[in-house]
Design a protein around this motif. Structure first.
Motif, PDB file in Angstrom:
ATOM      1  N   UNK A  98      58.562  50.863 -29.859  1.00 45.77           N
ATOM      2  CA  UNK A  98      57.395  50.254 -30.490  1.00 45.77           C
ATOM      3  C   UNK A  98      56.105  50.798 -29.909  1.00 45.77           C
ATOM      4  N   UNK A  99      56.100  51.019 -28.608  1.00 47.16           N
ATOM      5  CA  UNK A  99      54.928  51.632 -27.974  1.00 47.16           C
ATOM      6  C   UNK A  99      54.685  53.043 -28.483  1.00 47.16           C
ATOM      7  N   UNK A 100      55.779  53.761 -28.733  1.00 48.23           N
ATOM      8  CA  UNK A 100      55.647  55.116 -29.274  1.00 48.23           C
ATOM      9  C   UNK A 100      55.079  55.088 -30.689  1.00 48.23           C
ATOM     10  N   UNK A 101      55.537  54.136 -31.502  1.00 46.08           N
ATOM     11  CA  UNK A 101      54.999  54.003 -32.863  1.00 46.08           C
ATOM     12  C   UNK A 101      53.508  53.691 -32.798  1.00 46.08           C
ATOM     13  N   UNK A 102      53.125  52.742 -31.956  1.00 47.21           N
ATOM     14  CA  UNK A 102      51.713  52.366 -31.836  1.00 47.21           C
ATOM     15  C   UNK A 102      50.866  53.557 -31.388  1.00 47.21           C
ATOM     16  N   UNK A 103      51.357  54.297 -30.405  1.00 46.28           N
ATOM     17  CA  UNK A 103      50.632  55.474 -29.923  1.00 46.28           C
ATOM     18  C   UNK A 103      50.450  56.487 -31.045  1.00 46.28           C
ATOM     19  N   UNK A 104      51.514  56.724 -31.794  1.00 47.49           N
ATOM     20  CA  UNK A 104      51.438  57.695 -32.890  1.00 47.49           C
ATOM     21  C   UNK A 104      50.496  57.229 -34.001  1.00 47.49           C
ATOM     22  N   UNK A 105      50.446  55.928 -34.249  1.00 49.19           N
ATOM     23  CA  UNK A 105      49.506  55.410 -35.249  1.00 49.19           C
ATOM     24  C   UNK A 105      48.064  55.568 -34.783  1.00 49.19           C
TER      25      UNK A 105
ATOM     26  N   UNK B 230      48.215  63.070 -26.585  1.00 49.93           N
ATOM     27  CA  UNK B 230      48.291  61.683 -27.041  1.00 49.93           C
ATOM     28  C   UNK B 230      47.356  60.770 -26.252  1.00 49.93           C
ATOM     29  N   UNK B 231      46.686  61.326 -25.237  1.00 49.73           N
ATOM     30  CA  UNK B 231      45.714  60.558 -24.481  1.00 49.73           C
ATOM     31  C   UNK B 231      46.238  59.942 -23.196  1.00 49.73           C
ATOM     32  N   UNK B 232      47.444  60.317 -22.783  1.00 48.28           N
ATOM     33  CA  UNK B 232      48.023  59.774 -21.551  1.00 48.28           C
ATOM     34  C   UNK B 232      47.745  60.701 -20.382  1.00 48.28           C
ATOM     35  N   UNK B 233      47.488  60.106 -19.238  1.00 52.11           N
ATOM     36  CA  UNK B 233      47.336  60.869 -18.006  1.00 52.11           C
ATOM     37  C   UNK B 233      48.691  61.491 -17.677  1.00 52.11           C
ATOM     38  N   UNK B 234      48.748  62.809 -17.501  1.00 54.71           N
ATOM     39  CA  UNK B 234      50.024  63.463 -17.207  1.00 54.71           C
ATOM     40  C   UNK B 234      50.735  62.942 -15.954  1.00 54.71           C
ATOM     41  N   UNK B 235      50.003  62.276 -15.082  1.00 48.71           N
ATOM     42  CA  UNK B 235      50.647  61.713 -13.883  1.00 48.71           C
ATOM     43  C   UNK B 235      51.566  60.547 -14.244  1.00 48.71           C
ATOM     44  N   UNK B 236      51.467  60.035 -15.477  1.00 54.19           N
ATOM     45  CA  UNK B 236      52.327  58.938 -15.922  1.00 54.19           C
ATOM     46  C   UNK B 236      53.667  59.422 -16.490  1.00 54.19           C
ATOM     47  N   UNK B 237      53.829  60.720 -16.659  1.00 52.03           N
ATOM     48  CA  UNK B 237      55.048  61.241 -17.273  1.00 52.03           C
ATOM     49  C   UNK B 237      56.307  60.774 -16.561  1.00 52.03           C
ATOM     50  N   UNK B 238      56.310  60.847 -15.251  1.00 52.80           N
ATOM     51  CA  UNK B 238      57.500  60.426 -14.492  1.00 52.80           C
ATOM     52  C   UNK B 238      57.750  58.923 -14.653  1.00 52.80           C
ATOM     53  N   UNK B 239      56.690  58.151 -14.743  1.00 54.20           N
ATOM     54  CA  UNK B 239      56.838  56.705 -14.953  1.00 54.20           C
ATOM     55  C   UNK B 239      57.511  56.449 -16.299  1.00 54.20           C
ATOM     56  N   UNK B 240      57.023  57.113 -17.348  1.00 54.46           N
ATOM     57  CA  UNK B 240      57.648  56.980 -18.673  1.00 54.46           C
ATOM     58  C   UNK B 240      59.127  57.363 -18.605  1.00 54.46           C
ATOM     59  N   UNK B 241      59.417  58.461 -17.926  1.00 58.06           N
ATOM     60  CA  UNK B 241      60.796  58.923 -17.819  1.00 58.06           C
ATOM     61  C   UNK B 241      61.695  57.946 -17.095  1.00 58.06           C
TER      62      UNK B 241
ATOM     63  N   UNK C  22      56.411  62.128 -37.099  1.00 60.61           N
ATOM     64  CA  UNK C  22      56.100  61.643 -35.751  1.00 60.61           C
ATOM     65  C   UNK C  22      56.060  60.128 -35.635  1.00 60.61           C
ATOM     66  N   UNK C  23      55.285  59.487 -36.496  1.00 65.87           N
ATOM     67  CA  UNK C  23      55.071  58.053 -36.361  1.00 65.87           C
ATOM     68  C   UNK C  23      56.345  57.258 -36.598  1.00 65.87           C
ATOM     69  N   UNK C  24      57.130  57.635 -37.596  1.00 63.46           N
ATOM     70  CA  UNK C  24      58.350  56.893 -37.903  1.00 63.46           C
ATOM     71  C   UNK C  24      59.570  57.366 -37.107  1.00 63.46           C
ATOM     72  N   UNK C  25      59.474  58.470 -36.396  1.00 66.10           N
ATOM     73  CA  UNK C  25      60.617  58.973 -35.613  1.00 66.10           C
ATOM     74  C   UNK C  25      61.165  57.921 -34.646  1.00 66.10           C
TER      75      UNK C  25
END
Length: 146
Positions: free
Chosen positions: A99-106, A60-71, A115-118
């Motif tokens: 909403x951020x997840x929808x935007x990312x998926x779009x 999805x284009x995110x740096x994997x080091x951000x995973x813990x931050x998202x969590x 995916x986008x509407x989940x």
């Protein structure tokens, strides 16, 4: 605003929000519970930084080091949602997260229905569960019949 155990008046002439029935409260708890279980699992897999999450986030284009931050962010929003005194704030914050997840998926052109509407589907669980079990939400967002 006047509050009693069975009614809540929001403004003169605005009507009265009916207290949720026992069945509605149970249905609301079930819907909220489904959302909580999903978000808890999702946040913990991000915090644990499991391989599937690292791969998906990188795609999805995110740096994997951000995973813990998202969590951690998701876990904080979820904790606020679970606590009755902050449940509406938690629902609002979860809505922003979704909403951020929808935007990312779009932006990454993910399949629309799956995916986008989940995240929107989970938003319905969050707010639907809260609406069914919480008089304050019914007062804020009344369903108008007529």
């Amino acid at each position: 605003m006047t509050t009693t155990p069975h009614t809540m008046t929001t403004a003169p002439g605005a009507g009265v929000a009916a207290a949720p029935s026992r069945r509605a409260r149970i249905a609301g708890l079930v819907l909220s519970g489904l959302a909580v279980v999903f978000f808890l699992f999702d946040s913990l897999t991000h915090i644990a930084n499991v391989e599937q999450v690292r791969t998906a986030m990188a795609e999805l284009g995110f740096d994997p080091s951000l995973n813990r931050v998202f969590g951690v962010v998701l876990l904080i929003c979820l904790a606020l949602y679970v606590l009755p005194v902050t449940s509406i704030l938690g629902a609002v914050l979860l809505t922003g997260y979704l909403g951020g997840a929808v935007a990312t998926n779009l932006v990454t052109e993910q399949p629309i229905l799956s995916n986008t509407l989940a995240p929107i589907y989970f938003g319905f669980l969050v707010w639907g569960g809260l609406y069914l079990r919480d008089l304050r939400v019914r007062a804020i967002m009344p369903l108008v019949r007529g």
